[in-house]
Motif scaffolding. Sequence first.
Motif, PDB file in Angstrom:
ATOM      1  N   VAL A 170      -1.825  -3.670   9.524  1.00  0.00           N
ATOM      2  CA  VAL A 170      -1.893  -4.452   8.177  1.00  0.00           C
ATOM      3  C   VAL A 170      -2.645  -5.461   7.969  1.00  0.00           C
ATOM      4  O   VAL A 170      -3.543  -5.733   6.941  1.00  0.00           O
ATOM      5  N   ARG A 207       2.797  -2.485   3.644  1.00  0.00           N
ATOM      6  CA  ARG A 207       2.553  -0.970   3.140  1.00  0.00           C
ATOM      7  C   ARG A 207       4.086  -0.394   3.379  1.00  0.00           C
ATOM      8  O   ARG A 207       4.922  -0.679   4.190  1.00  0.00           O
ATOM      9  N   VAL A 247      -0.147  -8.571   2.221  1.00  0.00           N
ATOM     10  CA  VAL A 247      -0.359  -7.159   2.222  1.00  0.00           C
ATOM     11  C   VAL A 247       0.778  -6.361   3.164  1.00  0.00           C
ATOM     12  O   VAL A 247       1.037  -6.730   4.113  1.00  0.00           O
ATOM     13  N   TYR A 259      -4.787   1.984   9.428  1.00  0.00           N
ATOM     14  CA  TYR A 259      -5.093   0.668  10.015  1.00  0.00           C
ATOM     15  C   TYR A 259      -3.787  -0.179  10.125  1.00  0.00           C
ATOM     16  O   TYR A 259      -2.877   0.320   9.229  1.00  0.00           O
ATOM     17  N   HIS A 289      -3.702   6.630   2.987  1.00  0.00           N
ATOM     18  CA  HIS A 289      -4.541   6.094   4.034  1.00  0.00           C
ATOM     19  C   HIS A 289      -3.675   5.000   4.597  1.00  0.00           C
ATOM     20  O   HIS A 289      -4.168   4.353   5.742  1.00  0.00           O
ATOM     21  N   LYS A 290      -2.681   4.635   4.334  1.00  0.00           N
ATOM     22  CA  LYS A 290      -1.856   3.378   4.676  1.00  0.00           C
ATOM     23  C   LYS A 290      -1.651   3.257   6.229  1.00  0.00           C
ATOM     24  O   LYS A 290      -1.617   2.093   6.777  1.00  0.00           O
ATOM     25  N   GLN A 323      -5.667  -5.406   9.579  1.00  0.00           N
ATOM     26  CA  GLN A 323      -6.869  -4.672   9.084  1.00  0.00           C
ATOM     27  C   GLN A 323      -7.156  -4.252   7.757  1.00  0.00           C
ATOM     28  O   GLN A 323      -8.180  -4.547   6.988  1.00  0.00           O
ATOM     29  N   TRP A 324      -5.961  -3.989   7.076  1.00  0.00           N
ATOM     30  CA  TRP A 324      -5.899  -3.702   5.777  1.00  0.00           C
ATOM     31  C   TRP A 324      -6.515  -5.221   5.006  1.00  0.00           C
ATOM     32  O   TRP A 324      -7.053  -4.944   4.025  1.00  0.00           O
ATOM     33  N   LYS A 325      -5.865  -6.002   5.559  1.00  0.00           N
ATOM     34  CA  LYS A 325      -6.123  -7.693   4.760  1.00  0.00           C
ATOM     35  C   LYS A 325      -7.485  -7.719   4.591  1.00  0.00           C
ATOM     36  O   LYS A 325      -8.009  -7.952   3.949  1.00  0.00           O
ATOM     37  N   LEU A 379      -9.547  -5.244   2.347  1.00  0.00           N
ATOM     38  CA  LEU A 379      -9.368  -5.635   1.250  1.00  0.00           C
ATOM     39  C   LEU A 379     -10.273  -6.838   0.850  1.00  0.00           C
ATOM     40  O   LEU A 379     -11.198  -6.789  -0.235  1.00  0.00           O
ATOM     41  N   LEU A 435       0.723  -1.043  -0.110  1.00  0.00           N
ATOM     42  CA  LEU A 435       0.025  -0.109  -0.045  1.00  0.00           C
ATOM     43  C   LEU A 435       0.701   1.263   0.084  1.00  0.00           C
ATOM     44  O   LEU A 435       1.960   1.436   0.738  1.00  0.00           O
TER      45      LEU A 435
END
Length: 158
Positions: free
Chosen positions: A61, A80, A78, A59, A55-56, A63-65, A68, A51
């Motif tokens: 990582v 960042r 994932v 959240y 916005h990286k 939470q990003w998973k 997505l 990422l």
Amino acid sequence: MLILLDIDGVMVPANSWKKPEFMEDGFPMFNLNSVKALQRIISETNASVVLTTSHKTKYKVSQWKDLLKSRGINPKRVQRLSTNSLYVSRKDEILEWYLKKHVPNEEFVIIDDDKMLNGLPENLKGNLILTSPSVGLTDDLADEAISILQNRSFQSAR
């Protein structure tokens, strides 16, 4: 293989006349065509996502998973870019990543709508897919990204 991914203008079209719709997690809904295009890139190349979005750091990582995945995107990994504590440009962030963290011979593509990335050195600019901010990632751009990741020359039909 890595996809350096921006969100706004890539997955969430930036249309000033239209307020984005938000999902239950508090983040904007992604454009369905962009989701399909990104997931096709991931499916065909087995690429991980890095990422680059502003916005990286909103959240973790993990939470990003989840974020997505809830939108239909399932990369194997994932990551960042580091926190942008000096508020450098996206171009400088990517240059820093390339110089300090990029593994030699690892294929990557940069998917972003930031026209400042046209100022990247030629060896990086060849890995850039520049989206239209009001449209986002398209099937045609996905074809180009897959070609870059698979280290093939791309012949545009345009």
